[in-house]
Design a protein around this motif. Structure first.
Motif, short mmCIF file in Angstrom:
data_model
loop_
_atom_site.label_atom_id
_atom_site.label_comp_id
_atom_site.label_asym_id
_atom_site.label_seq_id
_atom_site.Cartn_x
_atom_site.Cartn_y
_atom_site.Cartn_z
N SER A 140 149.39 83.91 116.26
CA SER A 140 149.69 82.66 115.56
C SER A 140 151.18 82.38 115.59
CB SER A 140 149.23 82.75 114.10
OG SER A 140 149.69 81.63 113.37
N SER A 141 151.52 81.13 115.84
CA SER A 141 152.91 80.69 115.72
C SER A 141 153.19 80.10 114.35
CB SER A 141 153.23 79.66 116.81
OG SER A 141 152.34 78.56 116.73
N TYR A 142 152.17 80.08 113.50
CA TYR A 142 152.30 79.55 112.14
C TYR A 142 152.17 80.69 111.13
CZ TYR A 142 151.41 74.98 114.28
OH TYR A 142 151.47 73.86 115.06
N ALA A 143 152.89 80.56 110.02
CA ALA A 143 152.75 81.53 108.94
C ALA A 143 151.50 81.27 108.11
CB ALA A 143 153.98 81.51 108.04
N HIS A 144 151.03 80.03 108.10
CA HIS A 144 149.86 79.68 107.30
C HIS A 144 149.19 78.47 107.94
CE1 HIS A 144 148.10 78.70 103.04
NE2 HIS A 144 147.24 79.40 103.78
N ALA A 171 157.29 82.65 101.90
CA ALA A 171 157.68 83.88 102.57
C ALA A 171 158.44 84.86 101.69
CB ALA A 171 158.52 83.57 103.81
N ASP A 172 159.15 84.37 100.66
CA ASP A 172 159.92 85.30 99.83
C ASP A 172 159.19 85.57 98.53
OD1 ASP A 172 161.60 83.91 97.40
OD2 ASP A 172 161.12 82.49 99.00
N VAL A 173 159.40 86.76 98.02
CA VAL A 173 158.59 87.25 96.91
C VAL A 173 158.86 86.50 95.61
CG1 VAL A 173 160.20 89.08 96.22
CG2 VAL A 173 157.75 89.40 95.86
N THR A 174 160.07 86.04 95.42
CA THR A 174 160.38 85.28 94.20
C THR A 174 159.66 83.94 94.19
OG1 THR A 174 162.55 86.35 94.09
CG2 THR A 174 162.24 84.36 92.79
N SER A 175 159.71 83.23 95.30
CA SER A 175 159.03 81.93 95.38
C SER A 175 157.52 82.09 95.27
CB SER A 175 159.38 81.24 96.69
OG SER A 175 160.75 80.99 96.79
N LEU A 232 173.96 96.49 107.55
CA LEU A 232 173.67 95.72 108.75
C LEU A 232 172.30 95.07 108.80
CD1 LEU A 232 175.12 98.41 111.18
CD2 LEU A 232 176.17 96.20 110.68
N GLU A 233 171.27 95.77 108.40
CA GLU A 233 169.90 95.34 108.70
C GLU A 233 169.30 94.47 107.60
OE1 GLU A 233 167.21 98.38 110.28
OE2 GLU A 233 168.90 99.77 110.30
N GLU A 234 168.63 93.40 108.03
CA GLU A 234 167.83 92.60 107.10
C GLU A 234 166.86 91.73 107.88
OE1 GLU A 234 168.20 89.95 103.07
OE2 GLU A 234 169.86 89.86 104.50
N CYS A 235 165.61 91.82 107.48
CA CYS A 235 164.56 90.95 108.03
C CYS A 235 164.56 89.65 107.23
CB CYS A 235 163.21 91.65 107.92
SG CYS A 235 161.81 90.64 108.40
N VAL A 236 164.75 88.53 107.93
CA VAL A 236 164.89 87.24 107.27
C VAL A 236 163.85 86.27 107.80
CG1 VAL A 236 166.43 85.30 106.79
CG2 VAL A 236 167.36 87.62 106.98
N HIS A 237 163.15 85.59 106.88
CA HIS A 237 162.23 84.50 107.22
C HIS A 237 162.80 83.19 106.68
CE1 HIS A 237 159.55 88.07 107.13
NE2 HIS A 237 158.88 87.45 108.09
N ASP A 238 162.48 82.09 107.35
CA ASP A 238 162.85 80.80 106.78
C ASP A 238 161.77 80.35 105.81
OD1 ASP A 238 160.76 79.62 108.20
OD2 ASP A 238 162.05 78.64 109.67
N LEU A 293 160.00 84.04 111.40
CA LEU A 293 160.93 85.19 111.42
C LEU A 293 162.21 84.79 112.15
CD1 LEU A 293 161.43 88.19 110.82
CD2 LEU A 293 160.35 88.71 113.03
N LEU A 294 163.31 84.83 111.44
CA LEU A 294 164.60 84.44 112.03
C LEU A 294 165.31 85.62 112.69
CD1 LEU A 294 165.98 82.09 109.23
CD2 LEU A 294 164.64 81.49 111.26
#
Length: 818
Positions: free
Chosen positions: A65-69, A166-170, A714-720, A725-726
């Motif tokens: 999938s190219s979509y998250a949902h 994508a983020d846990v707070t939202s 240095l490391e962090e996995c980031v989603h928009d 996945l950015l």
């Protein structure tokens, strides 16, 4: 592919054998024996999953999938089926109609009311919706890899995109998009630990309360070898063999048997050389299920190897917590209570340990090495439209240590006390062990004052201020940070595991087979993916039986050869796997003593064994190799009393976790013009119990420290905001390189574990547990004069530079703190 001349390989093997073939005394416990594995690895002669090939093999590639949902409105595979070389294209509907089940979670936890967690299905291929970018929707099987790759582009999936989170707070906010329509608020489980009333009472009595909000950044494991799987079903036998990059082949077999409704006698899982795992290769993944089922359908071997882009999208990620924590102190600076609330992201689907890592492997460690009488922790385990989050080196323990050690440093600044003395004042004293914690654990041993004392001395803590001033004259900000930690390791006791909701056991097995020549084969249920089992396990045999290390072979990673096993994770290999080997060796010696007594015409009670020799009280003796030969030739053997052969199996189930602990100190410099952080020195003093091979332990410590530096800086996995996945490649996800790391200074300051025969505690994860808070505390110490009081991981140059500019701007406008 042969990448080294055979003659050179023979010379390497010869050299390795000669160096390791000394006496048992030179190869036993406590010796830095050169790794037996290295001869083939440095020669490029390792045998990994992707090195195996079979006649008639097919290649699998996945439509992702190219979509998250999104809703899957339809899948048209006709064009792909007609493409050159394509043998089959399968979707979820095909697998479900054939009775293929979902992938289960390994733990069933319960919420604050005692209700079971929400556990949605996890089918190998997406059924009605996709819930993260990269989720497999269909699998194409073709004669060649290129044909499979081309045909993937021809599968037409009709997606109806939906809003994602994508983020846990939202994800926990009101009206957030739901990952699962029937799971309100995206909450998998609202989980608690501790005594809330007693904790609230402690806070009401407190002279001071320190509060902190922080993030534990999401990480992508990135082992050197990507995941791979090759399945070979032989219809005439009804047998399936799966080669897979697993840390835990027996668990893969058991899970596959359940998913595919096959008996364990018909499934063999082989994990050959595995190039790293860090936790990400513990679990059963959809790709393993799909190639296994496809091979059974087609009657031909089916192989798949992940590329690095797939790995970024689909390997289980780590960490990803948002936490608010409070520490209550009395007037003297004693800790009297701890209160923590954490939002823990588990992604869209529950992998094996997804619910255990942010709960049972996190909250019980929040009291750390300190006398904190009461605590209360609330973890909201939360679904998001992202790849699953599970075990990554340390798995819960780094998150707990980070919360506590950041909180203590902040408390020290607020109440005006020295941060080292504040820790020392609250340590669990060495005379208090065994020590029951408010998190439900019982630490059996430790000496936190000793590890602290050595770390302060080796880092020259007392001389730091002079170095700080010298750096200031060069225009640099220098800081020093400290972290004292404890972790749980060695595997969960099976009885406790059952009480906590674990679906399985944690015992480990070993079989020790002594051959007539007295050579020994060890069959271990643990599995090495860089931990040097072929060397350290052989050393156990040398130490107990008094034979040279070149006579010992260690076999692992094959469910048809190993009686049972739980693989390698949570620093369990030596503690559990090694203890099982020791138990089996004890059985070997016991039986050998009976045989020796017969050969010596002596009473069994009068025969002892030491350094390869059985001795009677009158001084007569017989060597171990003679007993081994007698056990099989039977020319002079008590066959009516003792069964022939010298081959024993043992299981070891832990009585308690083990508790490695220690102190890490980091000294670093910050360039205020660029924000770049340069680590000057890291001193790690670790209590890992008794050590079998110091060189191997140092290597494990270095590896953990390197990954801790990666997380901190240095490391962090980031989603928009749409779930894309950015940081999906090494262009965007910054792994630590050699010039990012100092020369680590590691020291072992051990107290023995009190409840396993090796007195070992485990060492593989302590670096990733202890060093991240030490680094961030050092960054904040460097920026203390600017009144920068918080910075999240990773402390990249951009993040640090921004914090400096913000602090300067606020200072100019008369604002006290940042």
């Amino acid at each position: 592919m042969e990448i080294i001349k055979p003659q050179l390989l023979r010379e390497l093997n010869k050299l390795d054998t000669n160096e390791n073939a000394g006496s048992a005394a030179d190869s036993g416990i406590g010796r830095s024996v050169k790794r037996k594995e290295d001869a083939r690895f440095v020669a490029g002669a390792g045998r990994y999953v992707d090195d195996h090939h079979f006649p008639g093999q097919l290649y699998a590639r996945f439509v992702r999938s190219s979509y998250a949902h999104a809703v899957i409105r339809g899948i048209d595979v006709s064009n792909a089926l007609n493409a050159p070389g394509v043998v089959a294209v399968y979707t979820a509907a095909d697998m479900l109609s054939a009775g293929v089940k979902g992938i289960p979670c390994g733990w069933l936890i319960h919420d604050r009311e005692g209700r079971p967690m929400a556990e949605p299905p996890h089918y190998p291929l997406a059924l009605d919706k996709v819930r993260h970018v990269g989720e497999p929707v269909a699998v194409v099987i073709a004669e060649t890899l290129l044909q499979a790759q081309d045909a993937v582009e021809l599968v037409d999936v009709d997606f109806e995109p939906l809003e994602a989170v994508a983020d846990v707070t939202s994800a926990t906010r009101e009206n957030a998009p739901l990952v699962w329509d029937d799971i309100p608020g995206n909450v998998c489980c609202d989980w608690v630990l501790g005594d809330q009333n007693a904790t609230d009472d402690a806070f009401n009595r407190a002279s001071h309360v320190t509060r902190i909000e922080l993030k534990n950044n999401r990480l992508i494991p990135n082992p050197m070898e990507p995941r791979a799987a090759i399945a070979n079903y032989v219809a005439s036998m009804g047998d399936l063999t799966l080669y897979t990059t697993s840390q835990n082949p027996h668990t893969v077999r058991g899970t596959l048997c359940n998913i595919l409704s096959m008996p364990e006698t018909s499934v063999r899982v082989i994990s050959p050389d595995v190039g790293g795992g860090f936790g990400s290769k513990i679990f059963v993944y959809p790709e393993e299920v799909c190639v296994s089922w496809a091979s059974r359908c087609l009657g031909r071997p089916v192989r798949w190897t992940s590329d690095r882009s797939e790995a970024f999208l689909t390997d289980a990620h780590g960490r990803d917590h948002q936490t608010t924590a409070e520490l209550a102190l009395d007037a003297s600076g004693k800790f009297i209570g701890l209160r923590v609330k954490t939002l823990a992201n588990v992604g869209a689907y529950l992998s094996s340990g997804a619910t255990a890592i942010p709960t049972f492997y996190y909250a019980p460690l929040l009291a750390g090495v300190y006398q904190i009488p009461v605590l209360h922790c609330n973890v909201i385990v939360t679904f998001t439209h992202t790849c699953g989050v599970d075990a990554y080196r340390g798995a819960g323990r780094p998150e707990a240590t980070y919360v506590l050690e950041r909180l203590i440093d902040k408390a020290a600044r607020e109440i005006g006390q020295d941060r080292v003395e504040l820790r020392r004042r609250n340590f669990i004293r060495s005379d208090q062990f065994p020590y029951a914690t408010p998190g439900g654990l019982t630490y059996d041993s430790g000496d936190h004052e000793a590890t602290l004392r050595v770390a302060l001395e080796k880092s020259d803590w007392a001389g730091f201020e002079a170095r700080r001033q010298a750096a200031r004259r060069q225009g640099k900000y220098r800081g020093i940070g400290i972290s004292t930690y404890v972790e749980i390791a060695g595997g969960t006791p099976s009885k406790v595991l059952g009480e906590l909701g674990g679906r399985g056991g944690r015992a480990e097995s070993a079989q020790v087979r002594v051959h007539p020549s007295s050579a020994v084969t060890v069959f271990s249920g643990s599995h090495s993916h860089g931990q040097s089992h072929e060397t350290t396990f052989a050393q156990l045999v040398c130490d107990r039986l008094g034979i040279a290390i070149d006579k010992v072979k260690v076999v692992q990673g094959d469910t048809d050869q190993i009686p049972f096993g739980r693989g390698t994770a949570a620093s369990r290999s030596l503690v559990l796997g090694g203890s099982a080997i020791v138990k089996a060796l004890d059985k070997i010696v016991l039986k050998g003593t009976k045989i020796a007594a017969h050969l010596l015409n002596a009473d069994v009670a009068d025969v002892t064994f030491d350094n390869g020799q059985f001795k009677a009280v009158d001084g007569r003796s017989v060597m171990f190799q003679d007993v081994a030969k007698a056990a099989y030739t039977l020319h002079n053997y008590p066959i009516e009393e003792v069964e022939p052969g010298l081959d024993e199996t043992a299981f070891y189930d832990p009585a308690n976790w083990t508790y490695p602990c220690g102190c890490h100190i980091c000294e670093l410099e910050v360039d205020p013009e660029t924000g770049r952080v340069s680590i000057v020195n890291i001193v790690a003093v670790d209590d890992v119990g008794e050590v079998v091979n110091p060189m191997v332990v140092h290597g494990q410590l270095h590896g953990g420290l390197a990954q801790g530096v990666g997380q901190a800086l240095l490391e962090e996995c980031v989603h928009d905001e749409t779930g894309q996945l950015l940081t999906g490649s090494f262009q965007d996800y910054c792994m630590p390189r050699a010039d990012d790391l100092p020369n680590f200074e590691v020291h072992i300051q051990s107290t023995p574990c009190e409840h396993n025969p090796l007195k070992a505690k485990g060492c593989a994860e302590v670096g990733s547990v202890g060093v991240p808070p030490a680094i961030i505390n050092a960054v904040l110490d460097a920026l203390a004069d600017l009144k920068v009081t918080n910075i999240d991981m990773p402390a990249t140059a951009v993040a640090v530079w921004t914090a400096i500019q913000c602090a300067r701007d606020q200072s100019e406008h008369g604002i006290a703190d940042h």
